[in-house]
Write a protein that holds these residues in place. Structure first.
Motif, PDB file in Angstrom:
ATOM      1  N   LYS A   4     -15.320  16.073  26.578  1.00 30.63           N
ATOM      2  CA  LYS A   4     -16.497  15.201  25.964  1.00 30.63           C
ATOM      3  C   LYS A   4     -17.577  15.340  26.960  1.00 30.63           C
ATOM      4  CE  LYS A   4     -14.147  11.889  23.277  1.00 30.63           C
ATOM      5  NZ  LYS A   4     -13.584  10.546  23.142  1.00 30.63           N
ATOM      6  N   ILE A   5     -17.092  15.472  28.174  1.00 28.92           N
ATOM      7  CA  ILE A   5     -18.333  15.440  29.131  1.00 28.92           C
ATOM      8  C   ILE A   5     -18.655  16.921  29.405  1.00 28.92           C
ATOM      9  CG2 ILE A   5     -18.731  15.428  31.738  1.00 28.92           C
ATOM     10  CD1 ILE A   5     -16.705  13.227  31.845  1.00 28.92           C
ATOM     11  N   GLN A   6     -17.775  17.968  29.033  1.00 31.96           N
ATOM     12  CA  GLN A   6     -18.259  19.469  29.189  1.00 31.96           C
ATOM     13  C   GLN A   6     -19.094  19.805  27.838  1.00 31.96           C
ATOM     14  OE1 GLN A   6     -14.607  21.220  29.280  1.00 31.96           O
ATOM     15  NE2 GLN A   6     -14.264  21.474  31.649  1.00 31.96           N
ATOM     16  N   ALA A   7     -19.074  18.893  26.911  1.00 33.15           N
ATOM     17  CA  ALA A   7     -19.721  19.241  25.777  1.00 33.15           C
ATOM     18  C   ALA A   7     -21.398  19.052  26.002  1.00 33.15           C
ATOM     19  CB  ALA A   7     -19.489  18.486  24.555  1.00 33.15           C
ATOM     20  N   ILE A   8     -21.733  18.336  27.136  1.00 30.54           N
ATOM     21  CA  ILE A   8     -23.275  18.075  27.350  1.00 30.54           C
ATOM     22  C   ILE A   8     -23.682  19.390  28.169  1.00 30.54           C
ATOM     23  CG2 ILE A   8     -24.834  16.430  27.909  1.00 30.54           C
ATOM     24  CD1 ILE A   8     -22.668  14.362  27.430  1.00 30.54           C
ATOM     25  N   LYS A   9     -24.003  20.133  27.811  1.00 25.38           N
ATOM     26  CA  LYS A   9     -24.399  21.565  28.781  1.00 25.38           C
ATOM     27  C   LYS A   9     -25.756  21.526  29.399  1.00 25.38           C
ATOM     28  CE  LYS A   9     -20.740  24.354  27.271  1.00 25.38           C
ATOM     29  NZ  LYS A   9     -19.818  24.446  28.247  1.00 25.38           N
ATOM     30  N   SER A  22     -32.786  15.463  22.173  1.00 24.39           N
ATOM     31  CA  SER A  22     -32.216  15.739  21.078  1.00 24.39           C
ATOM     32  C   SER A  22     -30.722  16.280  21.106  1.00 24.39           C
ATOM     33  CB  SER A  22     -32.998  17.059  20.566  1.00 24.39           C
ATOM     34  OG  SER A  22     -32.321  17.696  19.357  1.00 24.39           O
ATOM     35  N   VAL A  23     -30.389  16.956  22.142  1.00 23.97           N
ATOM     36  CA  VAL A  23     -29.013  17.385  22.409  1.00 23.97           C
ATOM     37  C   VAL A  23     -28.159  16.085  22.671  1.00 23.97           C
ATOM     38  CG1 VAL A  23     -27.346  18.512  24.057  1.00 23.97           C
ATOM     39  CG2 VAL A  23     -29.532  19.577  23.382  1.00 23.97           C
ATOM     40  N   MET A  24     -28.580  15.135  23.368  1.00 20.22           N
ATOM     41  CA  MET A  24     -27.804  13.914  23.628  1.00 20.22           C
ATOM     42  C   MET A  24     -27.611  13.101  22.563  1.00 20.22           C
ATOM     43  SD  MET A  24     -26.172  12.041  25.958  1.00 20.22           S
ATOM     44  CE  MET A  24     -26.408  12.858  27.365  1.00 20.22           C
ATOM     45  N   LYS A  25     -28.756  12.984  21.751  1.00 24.89           N
ATOM     46  CA  LYS A  25     -28.503  12.078  20.590  1.00 24.89           C
ATOM     47  C   LYS A  25     -27.569  12.670  19.482  1.00 24.89           C
ATOM     48  CE  LYS A  25     -31.127  10.177  16.627  1.00 24.89           C
ATOM     49  NZ  LYS A  25     -32.490  10.075  15.941  1.00 24.89           N
ATOM     50  N   GLY A  30     -22.055  12.476  17.288  1.00 24.89           N
ATOM     51  CA  GLY A  30     -21.190  12.797  16.996  1.00 24.89           C
ATOM     52  C   GLY A  30     -19.688  12.262  17.625  1.00 24.89           C
ATOM     53  N   GLN A  31     -20.032  11.534  18.604  1.00 28.63           N
ATOM     54  CA  GLN A  31     -19.144  10.448  19.366  1.00 28.63           C
ATOM     55  C   GLN A  31     -19.331   9.264  18.679  1.00 28.63           C
ATOM     56  OE1 GLN A  31     -16.976  11.946  21.480  1.00 28.63           O
ATOM     57  NE2 GLN A  31     -17.808  13.856  21.061  1.00 28.63           N
ATOM     58  N   LYS A  32     -19.756   8.900  17.819  1.00 32.25           N
ATOM     59  CA  LYS A  32     -20.157   7.694  16.990  1.00 32.25           C
ATOM     60  C   LYS A  32     -20.310   6.433  18.177  1.00 32.25           C
ATOM     61  CE  LYS A  32     -16.996   8.608  13.275  1.00 32.25           C
ATOM     62  NZ  LYS A  32     -15.778   8.395  12.853  1.00 32.25           N
ATOM     63  N   LYS A  33     -21.258   6.954  19.169  1.00 28.84           N
ATOM     64  CA  LYS A  33     -21.820   5.950  20.208  1.00 28.84           C
ATOM     65  C   LYS A  33     -23.310   5.868  20.218  1.00 28.84           C
ATOM     66  CE  LYS A  33     -17.640   5.705  22.459  1.00 28.84           C
ATOM     67  NZ  LYS A  33     -16.765   5.457  21.315  1.00 28.84           N
ATOM     68  N   TRP A  34     -24.055   6.337  19.040  1.00 31.97           N
ATOM     69  CA  TRP A  34     -25.395   6.309  19.115  1.00 31.97           C
ATOM     70  C   TRP A  34     -25.896   4.805  19.116  1.00 31.97           C
ATOM     71  CZ3 TRP A  34     -29.500   8.110  20.629  1.00 31.97           C
ATOM     72  CH2 TRP A  34     -30.834   8.052  20.041  1.00 31.97           C
ATOM     73  N   GLY A  35     -25.158   3.846  18.315  1.00 32.28           N
ATOM     74  CA  GLY A  35     -25.595   2.388  18.398  1.00 32.28           C
ATOM     75  C   GLY A  35     -25.475   1.906  19.616  1.00 32.28           C
ATOM     76  N   TYR A  36     -25.182   2.453  20.816  1.00 36.64           N
ATOM     77  CA  TYR A  36     -25.160   1.823  22.121  1.00 36.64           C
ATOM     78  C   TYR A  36     -26.514   2.086  22.622  1.00 36.64           C
ATOM     79  CZ  TYR A  36     -20.242   0.649  21.727  1.00 36.64           C
ATOM     80  OH  TYR A  36     -19.071   0.195  21.238  1.00 36.64           O
ATOM     81  N   HIS A  71     -25.215   9.843  33.283  1.00 33.48           N
ATOM     82  CA  HIS A  71     -25.344  10.230  34.351  1.00 33.48           C
ATOM     83  C   HIS A  71     -24.810  11.609  34.794  1.00 33.48           C
ATOM     84  CE1 HIS A  71     -26.382   6.847  37.021  1.00 33.48           C
ATOM     85  NE2 HIS A  71     -25.635   6.153  36.088  1.00 33.48           N
ATOM     86  N   ASN A  72     -24.127  12.337  34.090  1.00 31.09           N
ATOM     87  CA  ASN A  72     -23.457  13.688  34.069  1.00 31.09           C
ATOM     88  C   ASN A  72     -24.277  14.780  33.538  1.00 31.09           C
ATOM     89  OD1 ASN A  72     -21.122  12.777  35.520  1.00 31.09           O
ATOM     90  ND2 ASN A  72     -19.954  12.671  33.721  1.00 31.09           N
ATOM     91  N   SER A  73     -25.208  14.253  32.845  1.00 31.63           N
ATOM     92  CA  SER A  73     -26.275  14.968  32.064  1.00 31.63           C
ATOM     93  C   SER A  73     -27.582  15.000  32.839  1.00 31.63           C
ATOM     94  CB  SER A  73     -26.272  14.707  30.695  1.00 31.63           C
ATOM     95  OG  SER A  73     -26.906  13.541  30.271  1.00 31.63           O
ATOM     96  N   VAL A  74     -28.012  14.428  33.595  1.00 34.07           N
ATOM     97  CA  VAL A  74     -29.235  14.473  34.230  1.00 34.07           C
ATOM     98  C   VAL A  74     -29.143  14.860  35.773  1.00 34.07           C
ATOM     99  CG1 VAL A  74     -30.117  12.600  32.942  1.00 34.07           C
ATOM    100  CG2 VAL A  74     -29.072  12.064  35.105  1.00 34.07           C
ATOM    101  N   ASP A  75     -30.318  15.214  36.447  1.00 35.93           N
ATOM    102  CA  ASP A  75     -30.421  15.728  37.745  1.00 35.93           C
ATOM    103  C   ASP A  75     -29.865  14.359  38.596  1.00 35.93           C
ATOM    104  OD1 ASP A  75     -31.000  18.625  37.241  1.00 35.93           O
ATOM    105  OD2 ASP A  75     -33.051  18.187  38.014  1.00 35.93           O
TER     106      ASP A  75
END
Length: 190
Positions: A4-9, A22-25, A30-36, A71-75
């Motif tokens: 799941k972490i690797q999926a965010i390139k 857009s990618v993160m949304k 897809g992970q059913k976590k957009w509500g958070y 955190h894993n998908s930002v500088d």
């Protein structure tokens, strides 16, 4: 590593916010976590409800997972700013506030790049891929209310066709003239 972490390139670096968001949304949907992030899945607040503690634990765990994905998908320099927030929604809103304002500068940069684009020694396919990347970044900045209007979509596609044809090498002048006299005009993809 968790797939799941690797999926965010895509990594947010400050200049690619619209694409990253857009990618993160899409990933979160897809992970059913957009509500958070959207606020439609708030932390349980009524201790009188049966299973309250368990629901809070589940919510805290899921919220922490979304924060980790952020955190894993930002500088690192961007991620360091997240420590003052406890929810994924707060982080999302913070990033929106910081980078949405700079979208006009990014839009200006993209439109200037598109206007100055020339095919030069590229193949038509390579040049089309380059232009499509720029158009797609620009489209991410469009208001959602415009994206559903057929008349706007047709107008935007005609503009892209003009931009593409204008930027082609002079050797394609005859083809360019033939395309411009077609009715109806082909899409830029065609």
């Amino acid at each position: 590593m968790d797939p799941k972490i690797q999926a965010i390139k895509c990594k947010l670096n400050g200049g690619n916010y619209a694409y990253w968001a857009s990618v993160m949304k899409n990933f979160l949907l897809g992970q059913k976590k957009w509500g958070y992030v959207s606020g439609s899945a708030p932390r349980p607040s009524d201790p009188k409800i049966e299973g309250y503690l368990s629901s809070c634990d589940t919510w805290d765990c899921d919220n922490a997972q979304v924060l980790t994905w952020f955190h894993n998908s930002v500088d690192d320099r961007i991620g360091m700013m997240f420590s003052k927030y406890s929810t994924a929604k707060e982080v999302w809103d913070y990033l929106l506030g910081v980078y949405q304002q700079s979208n006009f500068a990014k839009r200006y940069e993209l439109e200037t790049t598109i206007q100055g684009a020339r095919q030069r020694d590229q193949t038509i396919q390579d040049f089309y891929i380059e232009m499509t990347g720029l158009w797609d970044q620009l489209a991410l900045m469009e208001p959602p209310s415009l994206k559903i209007l057929d008349a706007y979509i047709e107008f935007r596609e005609q503009g892209r066709l003009v931009q593409f044809l204008t930027a082609l090498s002079p050797q394609y002048e005859a083809i360019r003239g033939g395309i411009l006299h077609r009715s109806p005009l082909p899409s830029v993809d065609a």
